[in-house]
Design an enzyme around this catalytic site. Structure first.
Site, PDB file in Angstrom:
ATOM      1  N   ASP A  85      42.047  39.354  26.999  1.00 53.77           N
ATOM      2  CA  ASP A  85      42.963  38.569  26.771  1.00 53.77           C
ATOM      3  C   ASP A  85      42.506  37.263  26.485  1.00 53.77           C
ATOM      4  O   ASP A  85      41.338  36.760  27.511  1.00 53.77           O
ATOM      5  CB  ASP A  85      44.060  38.169  27.108  1.00 53.77           C
ATOM      6  CG  ASP A  85      44.443  38.156  28.135  1.00 53.77           C
ATOM      7  OD1 ASP A  85      43.580  38.024  29.261  1.00 53.77           O
ATOM      8  OD2 ASP A  85      45.770  37.296  28.718  1.00 53.77           O
ATOM      9  N   GLU A 146      46.414  39.557  31.260  1.00 58.76           N
ATOM     10  CA  GLU A 146      45.601  38.044  32.118  1.00 58.76           C
ATOM     11  C   GLU A 146      46.340  37.530  32.504  1.00 58.76           C
ATOM     12  O   GLU A 146      47.348  36.541  33.387  1.00 58.76           O
ATOM     13  CB  GLU A 146      44.356  38.504  32.767  1.00 58.76           C
ATOM     14  CG  GLU A 146      43.953  38.270  34.498  1.00 58.76           C
ATOM     15  CD  GLU A 146      43.648  36.199  34.000  1.00 58.76           C
ATOM     16  OE1 GLU A 146      43.716  35.905  35.615  1.00 58.76           O
ATOM     17  OE2 GLU A 146      43.782  35.705  32.930  1.00 58.76           O
TER      18      GLU A 146
END
Length: 396
Positions: A85, A146
């Site tokens: 991400d 994350e």
């Protein structure tokens, strides 16, 4: 064929892969399955085995893929770990953030350094690992979300525990300019919601102002911040040396003359030790439940204070004799070890018994910024590092 030519070909493939990865819009909270499928298909074609783990909605995915050792001789497996991400983008980029652009020996794009650059490097090197007679398993760990309090990694790690994949060396490829990072603070994020009773501002005694009780809660947090300073360990390796606390925002109310029935506070703490996080939560919960809530319920029995855990990212603790750090040192020739202020997934892997290190290409100075980039030389350094790792993981 010389190593230099190999690295050059690897580099060209890496740039192609990184271009593909940046093209996937994998902002935290969004569906990342297209990128994960790309990685899984790429690795499976090379002979890797893999499994996925998912969020509750099955739209965000973790991938764990493996090249099996021919013969291990008891040598610990390696996990090459990265998150898929990225943080959101603003409109002020000078290039298309989802299209890799090379200019002045830098490659621009959202996620270029944080941390699709590392993922591209390990994927580019994967064909070589697939052809080597390995003396240890080589794993690839790619996670979701994350950037929003490490929501994906704990789901993957639970599966690793079930499969008894806990004794290994984990290299988290966050951007460190290939320097060794062996510790960081934890990062705990919370949102606390207050529900009172709306009313006319001319009759404040007949309402319960959620804004006022939220303000008192915020003041208590600021008081507790002073207690955290007093609890600083004498040998703390961090700057500042104590656990920090920050109130990010207070949101509530609709008008000057309306008693607010709803309000919420966003706040976070970065503990140097777990005990500080426990202390802080116990103290603020006690204040909310024993002081504030009884006062609110004297006027309105259905008043509520609800604390929601957004994420509790485990701190990464320095270990004196770290196999992971020693391995990376032997490959980079750099014995220095540093600490950082930003959080990673390292503490989560460390917690289940993995020897863990944070080391990857690019600089954190470019992460999360407009016109994020990775220096092309950093990619080459990472590929050379992975080449050294191959030599330490080969039976030949």
């Amino acid at each position: 064929m010389s190593t230099e030519i190999n690295i050059e070909k690897l580099y060209e493939n890496c740039i192609k892969i990184l271009t593909d990865l940046i093209g996937f819009k994998t902002i935290s909270g969004d569906d990342n399955s297209n990128l994960i499928n790309y990685c899984e298909e790429y690795l499976q074609k090379l002979g890797a085995t893999s499994f996925k783990t998912f969020d509750e909605e099955k739209k965000r995915v973790n991938l764990f893929a493996t090249f099996k050792a021919k013969k291990t001789n008891g040598i610990k497996p390696i996990i090459l770990s990265g998150h898929t991400d990225t943080v959101p983008v603003s409109k002020s980029w000078s290039t298309d953030p989802f299209k890799a652009t090379i200019k002045d020996d830098k490659l621009y794009g959202r996620g270029a350094c944080d941390m699709k650059g590392f993922i591209a490097c390990v994927l580019a090197y994967a064909p070589i690992y697939s052809k080597v007679e390995l003396n240890r398993d080589i794993h690839f760990s790619f996670t979701f979300d994350e950037e929003t309090a490490c929501l994906g990694a704990p789901i993957l790690i639970e599966e690793l525990k079930k499969r008894k994949i806990q004794d290994g060396i984990c290299i988290i490829g966050e951007p460190t300019k290939m320097k060794i990072i062996d510790a960081h603070k934890g990062c705990y994020e919370y949102t606390t919601y207050f529900e009172g009773l709306a009313g006319h501002s001319s009759m404040p005694h007949k309402g319960v102002s959620a804004v006022e009780f939220a303000s008192r809660y915020a003041n208590k947090l600021i008081e507790l911040r002073q207690d955290l300073k007093k609890r600083a360990p004498k040998d703390s390796i961090f700057d500042p040396p104590f656990s920090t606390l920050q109130v990010g925002g207070i949101f509530g109310g609709i008008a000057h003359n309306v008693i607010a029935d709803k309000c919420y506070i966003e706040w976070e703490t970065r503990p140097v030790v777990k005990e500080d996080g426990i202390f802080l939560n116990q103290e603020i919960d006690k204040y909310a439940n024993e002081i504030l809530l009884p006062e609110m319920r004297k006027v309105f029995p259905n008043s509520k204070i609800t604390k929601k855990i957004i994420g509790e990212v485990t701190g990464f603790d320095r270990v004196k004799n770290s196999e992971a750090c020693e391995l990376v040192s032997s490959l980079t020739g750099d014995n220095s070890r540093e600490v950082v202020s930003f959080g990673t997934e390292a503490g989560l892997f460390q917690e289940i018994g993995m020897s863990t290190v944070v080391c990857g290409p690019g600089s954190i100075e470019q992460a999360h910024k407009v016109d994020e980039f990775i220096e092309l030389n950093e990619i080459k350094k990472c590929l050379k590092f992975l080449d050294g790792l191959k030599k330490k993981s080969s039976l030949n």
